[in-house]
Motif scaffolding. Structure first.
Motif, PDB file in Angstrom:
ATOM      1  N   LEU A  78       0.842  -1.193   0.000  1.00 65.09           N
ATOM      2  CA  LEU A  78       0.000   0.000   0.000  1.00 65.09           C
ATOM      3  C   LEU A  78       0.877   1.242   0.000  1.00 65.09           C
ATOM      4  O   LEU A  78       1.965   1.244   0.557  1.00 65.09           O
ATOM      5  CB  LEU A  78      -0.884   0.011   1.247  1.00 65.09           C
ATOM      6  N   ILE A  79       0.382   2.304  -0.638  1.00 63.24           N
ATOM      7  CA  ILE A  79       1.079   3.570  -0.529  1.00 63.24           C
ATOM      8  C   ILE A  79       0.310   4.430   0.471  1.00 63.24           C
ATOM      9  O   ILE A  79      -0.885   4.209   0.687  1.00 63.24           O
ATOM     10  CB  ILE A  79       1.222   4.277  -1.900  1.00 63.24           C
ATOM     11  N   PRO A  80       0.995   5.379   1.109  1.00 62.74           N
ATOM     12  CA  PRO A  80       0.323   6.168   2.147  1.00 62.74           C
ATOM     13  C   PRO A  80      -0.903   6.862   1.577  1.00 62.74           C
ATOM     14  O   PRO A  80      -0.828   7.511   0.539  1.00 62.74           O
ATOM     15  CB  PRO A  80       1.380   7.200   2.556  1.00 62.74           C
ATOM     16  N   THR A  81      -2.016   6.692   2.230  1.00 58.74           N
ATOM     17  CA  THR A  81      -3.277   7.261   1.757  1.00 58.74           C
ATOM     18  C   THR A  81      -3.914   8.004   2.921  1.00 58.74           C
ATOM     19  O   THR A  81      -3.669   7.676   4.080  1.00 58.74           O
ATOM     20  CB  THR A  81      -4.231   6.139   1.315  1.00 58.74           C
ATOM     21  N   ARG A 134       1.969  -2.648 -12.721  1.00 55.14           N
ATOM     22  CA  ARG A 134       2.303  -3.654 -11.712  1.00 55.14           C
ATOM     23  C   ARG A 134       3.798  -3.776 -11.554  1.00 55.14           C
ATOM     24  O   ARG A 134       4.327  -3.847 -10.457  1.00 55.14           O
ATOM     25  CB  ARG A 134       1.729  -5.006 -12.129  1.00 55.14           C
ATOM     26  N   GLN A 135       4.495  -3.746 -12.713  1.00 55.42           N
ATOM     27  CA  GLN A 135       5.937  -3.936 -12.665  1.00 55.42           C
ATOM     28  C   GLN A 135       6.607  -2.761 -11.966  1.00 55.42           C
ATOM     29  O   GLN A 135       7.526  -2.933 -11.170  1.00 55.42           O
ATOM     30  CB  GLN A 135       6.452  -4.085 -14.093  1.00 55.42           C
ATOM     31  N   ARG A 136       6.140  -1.548 -12.270  1.00 53.13           N
ATOM     32  CA  ARG A 136       6.777  -0.352 -11.711  1.00 53.13           C
ATOM     33  C   ARG A 136       6.231   0.005 -10.338  1.00 53.13           C
ATOM     34  O   ARG A 136       6.776   0.876  -9.678  1.00 53.13           O
ATOM     35  CB  ARG A 136       6.553   0.835 -12.644  1.00 53.13           C
ATOM     36  N   GLY A 137       5.102  -0.596  -9.973  1.00 53.09           N
ATOM     37  CA  GLY A 137       4.524  -0.252  -8.677  1.00 53.09           C
ATOM     38  C   GLY A 137       3.918   1.134  -8.630  1.00 53.09           C
ATOM     39  O   GLY A 137       3.956   1.790  -7.596  1.00 53.09           O
ATOM     40  N   SER A 138       3.384   1.606  -9.755  1.00 49.24           N
ATOM     41  CA  SER A 138       2.741   2.918  -9.755  1.00 49.24           C
ATOM     42  C   SER A 138       1.235   2.740  -9.654  1.00 49.24           C
ATOM     43  O   SER A 138       0.689   1.742 -10.092  1.00 49.24           O
ATOM     44  CB  SER A 138       3.032   3.668 -11.052  1.00 49.24           C
ATOM     45  N   THR A 139       0.583   3.734  -9.094  1.00 54.80           N
ATOM     46  CA  THR A 139      -0.865   3.704  -8.964  1.00 54.80           C
ATOM     47  C   THR A 139      -1.472   4.617 -10.013  1.00 54.80           C
ATOM     48  O   THR A 139      -0.991   5.737 -10.208  1.00 54.80           O
ATOM     49  CB  THR A 139      -1.269   4.180  -7.565  1.00 54.80           C
ATOM     50  N   LEU A 140      -2.496   4.134 -10.687  1.00 52.37           N
ATOM     51  CA  LEU A 140      -3.147   4.933 -11.714  1.00 52.37           C
ATOM     52  C   LEU A 140      -4.530   5.338 -11.217  1.00 52.37           C
ATOM     53  O   LEU A 140      -5.285   4.500 -10.733  1.00 52.37           O
ATOM     54  CB  LEU A 140      -3.253   4.119 -13.006  1.00 52.37           C
ATOM     55  N   ILE A 141      -4.825   6.617 -11.318  1.00 48.41           N
ATOM     56  CA  ILE A 141      -6.168   7.101 -10.979  1.00 48.41           C
ATOM     57  C   ILE A 141      -6.770   7.644 -12.261  1.00 48.41           C
ATOM     58  O   ILE A 141      -6.192   8.525 -12.891  1.00 48.41           O
ATOM     59  CB  ILE A 141      -6.108   8.198  -9.906  1.00 48.41           C
ATOM     60  N   VAL A 142      -7.882   7.081 -12.667  1.00 48.60           N
ATOM     61  CA  VAL A 142      -8.495   7.459 -13.936  1.00 48.60           C
ATOM     62  C   VAL A 142      -9.711   8.322 -13.651  1.00 48.60           C
ATOM     63  O   VAL A 142     -10.549   7.980 -12.833  1.00 48.60           O
ATOM     64  CB  VAL A 142      -8.908   6.208 -14.730  1.00 48.60           C
ATOM     65  N   LEU A 143      -9.761   9.444 -14.335  1.00 48.27           N
ATOM     66  CA  LEU A 143     -10.926  10.328 -14.224  1.00 48.27           C
ATOM     67  C   LEU A 143     -11.907   9.851 -15.285  1.00 48.27           C
ATOM     68  O   LEU A 143     -11.722  10.094 -16.462  1.00 48.27           O
ATOM     69  CB  LEU A 143     -10.474  11.768 -14.462  1.00 48.27           C
ATOM     70  N   ALA A 173      -8.713   5.790   2.976  1.00 45.94           N
ATOM     71  CA  ALA A 173      -8.141   4.445   3.082  1.00 45.94           C
ATOM     72  C   ALA A 173      -9.150   3.468   3.668  1.00 45.94           C
ATOM     73  O   ALA A 173      -9.211   2.309   3.274  1.00 45.94           O
ATOM     74  CB  ALA A 173      -6.887   4.498   3.948  1.00 45.94           C
ATOM     75  N   GLU A 174      -9.968   3.943   4.624  1.00 43.35           N
ATOM     76  CA  GLU A 174     -10.941   3.060   5.260  1.00 43.35           C
ATOM     77  C   GLU A 174     -11.920   2.467   4.263  1.00 43.35           C
ATOM     78  O   GLU A 174     -12.384   1.352   4.421  1.00 43.35           O
ATOM     79  CB  GLU A 174     -11.743   3.853   6.294  1.00 43.35           C
ATOM     80  N   LEU A 175     -12.243   3.252   3.226  1.00 44.93           N
ATOM     81  CA  LEU A 175     -13.247   2.806   2.270  1.00 44.93           C
ATOM     82  C   LEU A 175     -12.676   1.877   1.211  1.00 44.93           C
ATOM     83  O   LEU A 175     -13.384   1.072   0.625  1.00 44.93           O
ATOM     84  CB  LEU A 175     -13.862   4.019   1.561  1.00 44.93           C
ATOM     85  N   LEU A 176     -11.385   2.038   0.942  1.00 45.29           N
ATOM     86  CA  LEU A 176     -10.811   1.322  -0.199  1.00 45.29           C
ATOM     87  C   LEU A 176     -10.614  -0.147   0.130  1.00 45.29           C
ATOM     88  O   LEU A 176     -10.317  -0.489   1.281  1.00 45.29           O
ATOM     89  CB  LEU A 176      -9.460   1.944  -0.572  1.00 45.29           C
ATOM     90  N   PRO A 177     -10.757  -1.025  -0.847  1.00 48.06           N
ATOM     91  CA  PRO A 177     -10.487  -2.448  -0.593  1.00 48.06           C
ATOM     92  C   PRO A 177      -9.008  -2.632  -0.272  1.00 48.06           C
ATOM     93  O   PRO A 177      -8.150  -2.057  -0.939  1.00 48.06           O
ATOM     94  CB  PRO A 177     -10.865  -3.115  -1.916  1.00 48.06           C
ATOM     95  N   GLY A 178      -8.740  -3.369   0.775  1.00 52.10           N
ATOM     96  CA  GLY A 178      -7.355  -3.588   1.158  1.00 52.10           C
ATOM     97  C   GLY A 178      -6.854  -2.525   2.115  1.00 52.10           C
ATOM     98  O   GLY A 178      -5.726  -2.600   2.582  1.00 52.10           O
ATOM     99  N   GLY A 179      -7.664  -1.485   2.369  1.00 50.27           N
ATOM    100  CA  GLY A 179      -7.289  -0.491   3.363  1.00 50.27           C
ATOM    101  C   GLY A 179      -6.326   0.567   2.886  1.00 50.27           C
ATOM    102  O   GLY A 179      -5.575   1.139   3.668  1.00 50.27           O
ATOM    103  N   GLY A 180      -6.310   0.848   1.588  1.00 53.49           N
ATOM    104  CA  GLY A 180      -5.446   1.918   1.111  1.00 53.49           C
ATOM    105  C   GLY A 180      -5.234   1.804  -0.384  1.00 53.49           C
ATOM    106  O   GLY A 180      -5.677   0.839  -1.016  1.00 53.49           O
ATOM    107  N   LEU A 181      -4.550   2.808  -0.952  1.00 56.03           N
ATOM    108  CA  LEU A 181      -4.222   2.757  -2.382  1.00 56.03           C
ATOM    109  C   LEU A 181      -3.132   1.724  -2.573  1.00 56.03           C
ATOM    110  O   LEU A 181      -2.127   1.726  -1.872  1.00 56.03           O
ATOM    111  CB  LEU A 181      -3.735   4.127  -2.853  1.00 56.03           C
ATOM    112  N   LYS A 182      -3.353   0.832  -3.548  1.00 52.87           N
ATOM    113  CA  LYS A 182      -2.370  -0.224  -3.768  1.00 52.87           C
ATOM    114  C   LYS A 182      -1.407   0.190  -4.867  1.00 52.87           C
ATOM    115  O   LYS A 182      -1.805   0.836  -5.840  1.00 52.87           O
ATOM    116  CB  LYS A 182      -3.067  -1.511  -4.206  1.00 52.87           C
ATOM    117  N   GLN A 183      -0.165  -0.232  -4.721  1.00 52.14           N
ATOM    118  CA  GLN A 183       0.797  -0.017  -5.792  1.00 52.14           C
ATOM    119  C   GLN A 183       0.445  -0.911  -6.962  1.00 52.14           C
ATOM    120  O   GLN A 183       0.137  -2.082  -6.786  1.00 52.14           O
ATOM    121  CB  GLN A 183       2.203  -0.353  -5.305  1.00 52.14           C
TER     122      GLN A 183
END
Lengths: 281, 552
Positions: free
Chosen positions: A72-75, A185-194, A80-90
């Motif tokens: 998880l990355i700091p959220t 997944r390979q780079r561990g970046s999180t994508l947020i799509v509008l 974070a409480e609402l997201l599955p897994g308890g936070g933004l995932k890499q």
């Protein structure tokens, strides 16, 4: 083998039942208020059963998942409480339905923690608002007009940035999406799509937005309460919570449950113990 | 006490000072000749021209001086005295730059030139005097050379020390008829007669207004009066500065002439024969030279933080009508830290590609590439830390790659700048460039929006419609009175999708820069919340409503 399948099926059934009862309780606060007296003896039992169900559900999810465990990355805790897994995932993708403030709330945590954020294809991203909401402009990179190359640009930015926000101008082919997902997944970046995205980890949306500080021709916008709803692919039941987006001190925070019906800013926290009870179930 | 002053007596050098009167005007005309108007007959030098520095006339041409324009008067007064005066801002850097060419020309004739300030240069006169057979012929040789360059009216003074020589140059007179006779353009003060020459001159020539005022009040009006004071007393009363000026007044200017050192050549030029017409060929050929360029800088313990790439091309045969010998492209590139050899090659490649795609051919063959360092810094300031420069390096590479896809302006970073409107307050800068803030965000800026700020700021405001309770258009009078309360609005330009307004605030008037007709802005701002809970920032300018931002 068939025994194992049977067990899983039982778990499913059990999980569904539990979640249905949980939703029932959340929608009728009066029931909840009476609950301690009426169901006092049953609380302990249901809690134990609930945790058991949770553990089993987690196990099912880990068996069903196509991916390895995520870091998880700091959220921001309220989101974070609402997201599955308890936070933004890499390496995961989240889609947000048309709210730049919610995106800023999602970016604020990672940016404060030192990761770089990229915004691709959103020329109207409010820079000053971003800086007041705690996004470090020195670590914010904008690509306002990527044109036809938005997928390549998003991938290139995702190579080096921790969090990338993008708005697809058109639907990309499944092959390209899979390639982008693999790269994330390979780079561990999180994508947020509008907008919508076929393979998003979770879909966030806003509703019941209520502004305070403004009246009929007087005052000014000072704070807003919204209901943030998160729906996921795996779990059919959307989770939602009332949040300050932002509160009068320009911070994001969860609204104490009593304040939802109250008059807003100076909402009391009388029934916080019952909130705890609700969360436990 | 007087020992140091006595020691200086021996070191006075014979000096030659070149003075070009009205140099700023000459430089300004050489950079951009003023349009001589409809008459067209008068030469550029006959146009009354004044250069303005901070609201005052800094320099004026002879034609303007005849009309009564003087240095130090205000622009408006100068324009009143001379109605067809051409007014331009004074550009000190351009002035310096133009004088560099003069210094270079002098250096070809006689070595060891010191640039005192634009328009004045000092030369040690011993060598040239021996070569040309006397001090006066040497001075004449110099004026002749400058006349050939097209710089008329230069004057020379030769004396002991640069101060005396400069005064000698300023006392030369050119007859109104036949200015080029030369006899009066060079003034030689013989050796040892400096004190006698300076004596009758007014005390005001010492460029220290405080001391000059004090001396005048003490009854000292000429340089001779000042020089007559005992040196020890002057040192005791006026300190080292006073003692220095006292020595100047006595013709004992001990300042040595420090020759102008030409800057070291760090730039690299690569020529292609025959010209290359493919980007990859050019970049491949540049690679070795880029390595040399960086190695050369490193050998001098420097790193380059900003460089200029100049690409000379030969037009291909498909355009025979074009008489221009070569096409030319030039631009400056900045680097967030310092250039490495591969960064230099990248910049050359980007410049060749322009905004085009990778792998496109060039319009004409490239005949030369020149790489010029514009800013260098000591290498010690740019040393990589013991554990590397961290993740920044990786990010820079990634973003450079995106820049190579979209062009230099495709990748931006943002800065909050000062201003009242949202568009004013956000400034974007291409990745790698330095932000130039026109306005400071730290200033108060009364009238800016209260927080929270809108998270969506439309790049161009789009028109909306606002209606009162009875469906009429809402306006604001000149006194800031609303014609009706805001009841409904439509965020679409077409007027469809009408939403109820549940809450609103305003009007908040903004009247900005009314003194500047182009930048003036007079508007009323409103915050409006629609029935879906989305808040908008609406702006009313005249009778036109537009949405500037959205709180979503």
């Amino acid at each position: 083998m068939s025994v194992a399948i049977d067990t899983i099926e039982h778990m499913f059934e059990y999980g569904k039942m539990a979640s249905a009862s949980a939703t029932l309780q959340t929608v009728s606060p009066s029931t909840v208020a009476r609950a301690p007296q009426l169901l006092g003896s049953q609380v302990q039992g249901s809690q134990a059963r609930g945790s058991e169900v949770q553990a089993l559900q987690d196990r099912i999810r880990s068996m069903q998942a196509t991916k390895l465990e995520h870091r998880l990355i700091p959220t921001h805790p309220a989101i974070a409480e609402l997201l599955p897994g308890g936070g933004l995932k890499q390496g995961a993708t989240y889609s947000v339905d048309n709210s730049a403030t919610l995106i800023m709330a999602m970016l604020a945590g990672p940016s404060r923690a030192g990761s770089w954020c990229g915004v691709v294809g959103v020329p109207e991203f409010g820079i000053e608002a971003a800086s007041t909401f705690g996004i470090d402009l020195e670590r914010l990179v904008l690509v306002p007009n990527p044109g036809d190359q938005w997928l390549a640009v998003t991938a290139a930015i995702a190579d080096v940035m921790g969090v990338v926000v993008t708005r697809p101008p058109k639907r990309a082919s499944d092959g390209n999406l899979a390639r982008l997902a693999a790269r994330l997944r390979q780079r561990g970046s999180t994508l947020i799509v509008l907008g919508s995205w076929p393979q998003s980890e979770a879909m966030l949306s806003l509703s019941e937005s209520r502004w305070s500080g403004i009246g009929e021709g007087h005052g000014h916008l000072s704070a807003r309460q919204v209901t943030v709803t998160v729906s996921t692919r795996l779990d059919g039941r959307p989770r939602s919570a009332r949040m300050w987006l932002p509160d009068p001190a320009m911070e994001f925070a969860a609204v104490a449950s009593a304040a939802i019906e109250g008059s807003g800013i100076d909402g009391s926290t009388i029934e916080s113990s019952e909130t705890e009870y609700l969360r436990a179930v | 006490m007087s020992a140091p002053i006595l020691a200086q007596h021996n070191t006075v050098q014979r000096s030659m000072v070149l003075w070009i009167p009205d140099w700023p005007i000459i430089a300004a005309i050489r950079i951009a000749p003023p349009n001589s108007g409809a008459s067209g007959v008068s030469a550029a030098s006959d146009v009354p021209l004044a250069l303005i520095d901070r609201g005052l006339v800094f320099a004026c041409s002879a034609a303007a001086r005849i009309e009564g324009v003087q240095r130090g008067i205000r622009v408006r007064e100068a324009q009143a005295r001379c109605s067809d005066l051409v007014v331009r801002p004074y550009d000190q850097q351009a002035d310096q730059r133009m004088f560099e060419t003069v210094v270079t020309a002098i250096e070809e004739l006689m070595p060891g030139v010191q640039l005192v300030r634009p328009g004045i240069a000092a030369i040690r006169s011993r060598g040239p005097a021996r070569y040309y057979g006397g001090e006066k012929p040497a001075g004449l040789a110099l004026t002749t050379m400058l006349d050939e360059l097209g710089i008329a009216g230069s004057r020379i003074g030769i004396a002991d020390g640069p101060f005396t020589a400069e005064q000698a140059a300023r006392t030369t007179t050119i007859g109104t008829t036949g200015g080029a006779t030369g006899g009066t353009r060079v003034r030689v003060v013989p050796e040892g007669e400096s004190a006698a020459f300076l004596g009758p001159l007014p005390i005001g020539l010492l460029e220290q207004p405080d001391l000059v005022t004090l001396l005048r009040r003490l009854g000292i009006r000429t340089l001779a009066d000042f020089a007559a004071l005992p040196p020890g007393d002057v040192l005791g009363r006026f300190g080292a500065d006073g003692a220095h000026l006292h020595a100047l007044a006595g013709g004992l200017d001990s300042r040595p002439i420090v020759p102008h050192v030409p800057p070291e050549e760090l730039d690299v030029t690569i020529r292609f024969e025959p010209p290359l017409d493919r980007v990859d060929q050019v970049t491949f050929s540049v690679r070795a030279s880029a390595d040399d360029f960086i190695q050369n800088l490193v050998a001098k313990k420097l790193v380059c933080t900003s460089l200029r790439v100049e690409i000379g091309t030969e037009l291909s045969d498909t355009r025979p009508g074009d008489t221009e010998p070569g096409n030319y492209s030039e631009r400056s590139w900045l680097h967030p830290r310092s250039f490495t050899a591969s960064d230099v090659v990248d910049r050359v490649r980007w410049q060749l590609q322009g905004s085009a795609e990778v792998d496109t051919g060039l319009r004409s063959g490239v005949s030369s590439v020149r790489i010029v360092p514009e800013a260098v810094d000591a290498i010690g300031n740019h040393e990589v830390g013991l554990f590397g420069a961290g993740p920044e390096e990786r990010i820079h590479h990634g973003l450079s790659r995106v820049q190579s896809m979209l062009g230099h302006e495709g990748v931006l970073t943002a800065v909050v700048s000062g201003g009242r409107t949202l568009a004013d307050r956000q400034t974007t800068v291409p990745w790698g460039d330095r932000p130039l803030l026109p306005r400071k965000a730290s200033e108060p800026w009364p009238g800016q929006l209260p927080k929270p700020l809108p998270s969506t700021v439309f790049p161009t405001p789009h028109p909306v419609h606002v209606f009162g309770p009875d469906g009429e258009a809402v306006e604001v009078s000149d006194r800031g009175i609303l014609s009706a309360v805001l009841a409904r609005f439509s965020p679409a330009a077409s007027g469809r999708d009408v939403r109820e307004i549940t809450a609103w605030a305003g009007p908040w008037p903004v009247a900005e820069r009314w003194w500047d007709a182009d930048a003036a802005r007079r508007a009323q701002r409103f915050q409006v919340v629609d029935d879906r809970g989305i808040a908008w920032l609406l702006v009313l300018q005249g009778v036109t409503w537009s949405a500037e931002a959205r709180y979503d």
